[in-house]
Scaffold this active site. Structure first.
Site, PDB file in Angstrom:
ATOM      1  N   PRO A 218       0.841  -1.207   0.000  1.00 29.96           N
ATOM      2  CA  PRO A 218       0.000   0.000   0.000  1.00 29.96           C
ATOM      3  C   PRO A 218       0.871   1.251   0.000  1.00 29.96           C
ATOM      4  CG  PRO A 218       0.048  -0.988   2.189  1.00 29.96           C
ATOM      5  CD  PRO A 218       0.809  -1.910   1.296  1.00 29.96           C
TER       6      PRO A 218
ATOM      7  N   ASP B 294       5.831   2.691   2.126  1.00 25.41           N
ATOM      8  CA  ASP B 294       5.061   1.484   2.411  1.00 25.41           C
ATOM      9  C   ASP B 294       4.237   1.749   3.672  1.00 25.41           C
ATOM     10  OD1 ASP B 294       4.074  -0.993   3.119  1.00 25.41           O
ATOM     11  OD2 ASP B 294       5.955  -2.070   2.812  1.00 25.41           O
ATOM     12  N   HIS B 295       2.932   1.918   3.495  1.00 20.67           N
ATOM     13  CA  HIS B 295       2.086   2.331   4.616  1.00 20.67           C
ATOM     14  C   HIS B 295       1.915   1.236   5.662  1.00 20.67           C
ATOM     15  CE1 HIS B 295      -0.118   5.349   6.536  1.00 20.67           C
ATOM     16  NE2 HIS B 295      -0.998   5.673   5.605  1.00 20.67           N
ATOM     17  N   ARG B 296       2.320  -0.005   5.358  1.00 18.21           N
ATOM     18  CA  ARG B 296       2.295  -1.060   6.376  1.00 18.21           C
ATOM     19  C   ARG B 296       3.364  -0.818   7.430  1.00 18.21           C
ATOM     20  NH1 ARG B 296       3.328  -6.108   2.565  1.00 18.21           N
ATOM     21  NH2 ARG B 296       5.036  -4.658   2.058  1.00 18.21           N
TER      22      ARG B 296
ATOM     23  N   ILE C 268       5.373   2.415   7.520  1.00 20.27           N
ATOM     24  CA  ILE C 268       5.653   3.828   7.772  1.00 20.27           C
ATOM     25  C   ILE C 268       4.347   4.613   7.800  1.00 20.27           C
ATOM     26  CG2 ILE C 268       6.859   5.873   6.919  1.00 20.27           C
ATOM     27  CD1 ILE C 268       8.820   3.957   5.502  1.00 20.27           C
TER      28      ILE C 268
END
Length: 450
Positions: free
Chosen positions: A248, A422-424, A426
């Site tokens: 994501p 990477d929203h998982r 950060i």
């Protein structure tokens, strides 16, 4: 006894390669360390060295062969005075039981003629129906193979699989006439694509509808040429597709004023000229990103399913364009390296990347990536994360823009930079903190040299 030399894995991402060129021929003597072949991986063309000594008995895979899987036997290496063993016979032929021999017993005498009558050993005699039964039983699955459940492995020869793919035939619907029901060339050639789904519909158990295969691209009737996909292009396509599907992305953009950085670059190049070093703006971007990652370690990370890895130094992967696609050589310890060291290493890595001469350790690893398209006049873009890294910085062109300087409107050299995170791993606020640190270092560049 011959030694099997197999296709090696020359990079962490290599699954198959092209045997570009043999550097030996059959009958040549080789010893450990001798170069035997040039192998094209997904990233570079590399030389393959011998680890054993002997005589080249057979080159199993011809040079120029594409798609050779890692672990495939490519050569047979004999010891001195040995010869390569002949190719193995078909496994089914090796395991087939030999037919029982007919034995002669003492022949009785016909009472009327006085002549001896030849008969078979009674133990070898069976009723005709009994003798034919095994043949009929083994032929039965080939004549009408039961439909396969979803996920059940289909036994088929490589040639049959290729023909089936070309004709659009579903192998799961065919009955194999080969050993143990294996589907062979003859089974596929007589199959009709339109009727391929019919047998599975008659199954006695429920089955899920098969996923529709993507239709091949229809090439317009326009003059054109086609180019075979290289291993590098195939790998780029696979990895970027996986990145966009599984990671994501979140994008954050800042505008950076470059006037002080450009002035410092000019002064440094003047002092470094005697050493033959000329810094590029990209060299300073590498240093600024590395320093920012050390300041904001929450962005210098890698996501795994069970843990978050935080790195203690910044190794920057830098996108380099080659004729076959992008590759990302790594500037290690960029946070502590001098600008002259970064510049010298970057020029060397970029040159060897274009010649496909990088070593695996020179383009693997890295804690974050940098992609600079400013030299093409691109104002702003969003780069795709290079898994398993947690972020990539996309740098645009520096251009003269209206800009507020000391509460007054003026003209400044401004660059747009976009971070993909990477929203998982950060959060948005952490990514914003990194972009803020990067902007501050570029606008006050002496800070990255301290």
């Amino acid at each position: 006894m011959s030694i099997e030399i197999k296709m090696p894995a020359l990079s962490p991402t290599m699954e198959e390669g092209t045997l570009a060129k043999w550097l030996v021929k059959e009958g040549d003597s080789v010893k450990a360390g001798d170069l035997m072949a040039e192998i094209e991986t997904d990233k570079a063309t590399m030389e393959f060295e011998a680890v054993d000594e002997g005589v080249v008995g057979k080159l199993v895979v011809p040079e120029g062969t594409d798609g050779v899987k890692v672990g495939t036997v490519i050569m047979l290496l004999d010891g001195e005075g040995e010869e390569s063993a002949p190719a193995k016979k078909d496994a089914a032929a090796e395991t087939a039981a030999p037919a029982p021999k007919k034995e002669q017993v003492d022949a009785p005498v016909d009472r009327e003629t006085g002549e001896k009558v030849s008969v078979e050993n009674p133990e070898n005699k069976r009723p005709a129906a009994e003798a034919q039964a095994p043949v009929q039983a083994s032929a039965q699955p080939q004549a009408a193979a039961a439909p396969r459940r979803d996920g059940e492995r289909v036994k088929a020869s490589p040639l049959a699989r290729r023909i089936a793919a070309e004709k659009g035939v579903d192998l799961a619907t065919l009955a194999g006439s080969g050993p143990n029901g294996r589907i062979v060339k003859a089974d596929v050639e007589g199959a009709q694509p339109a009727a391929a789904a019919a047998p599975s519909q008659a199954a006695s158990w429920p089955t899920a509808a098969p996923a529709a295969a993507p239709a091949p691209a229809q090439i317009p009737d326009i003059p054109h040429q086609t180019t075979k996909l290289s291993n590098m292009r195939k790998t780029i396509a696979r990895r970027l597709t996986e990145s966009k599907q599984q990671v994501p992305h979140i994008y954050l953009t800042v505008d950076v004023r470059l006037d002080k950085l450009l002035k410092l670059r000019a002064e440094l190049n003047e002092s470094l000229g005697a050493r033959g070093v000329k810094l590029s703006v990209n060299d300073l971007m590498i240093k600024a990103l590395a320093a920012a990652l050390v300041q904001v370690p929450k962005c210098n990370v890698m996501y795994t399913p069970n843990e978050l890895v935080t790195f203690k130094r910044a190794d920057i992967s830098v996108a380099v364009s080659t004729p076959e696609g992008l590759i990302t050589p790594v500037i290690t310890e960029a946070d502590t390296a001098s600008l002259s060291s970064i510049s010298t290493r970057m020029k060397d890595l970029a040159a060897r990347a274009r010649d496909k001469k990088l070593k695996p350790e020179e383009f693997t690893g890295g804690t974050a990536s940098l992609s600079n398209m400013g030299m093409y006049g691109i104002k702003q873009f969003e780069a795709v994360i290079n898994p398993p890294q947690g972020m990539i910085l996309a740098v645009g062109a520096g251009e003269k823009r209206p800009y507020v300087i000391d509460d007054a409107l003026g003209i400044a050299t401004v660059m747009s930079a976009t971070g993909s995170f990477d929203h998982r791993a950060i959060d948005g606020s952490d990514g914003a903190e990194l972009m803020q640190a990067f902007k501050a270092l570029c606008e006050n560049p002496l800070g990255m040299l301290a």
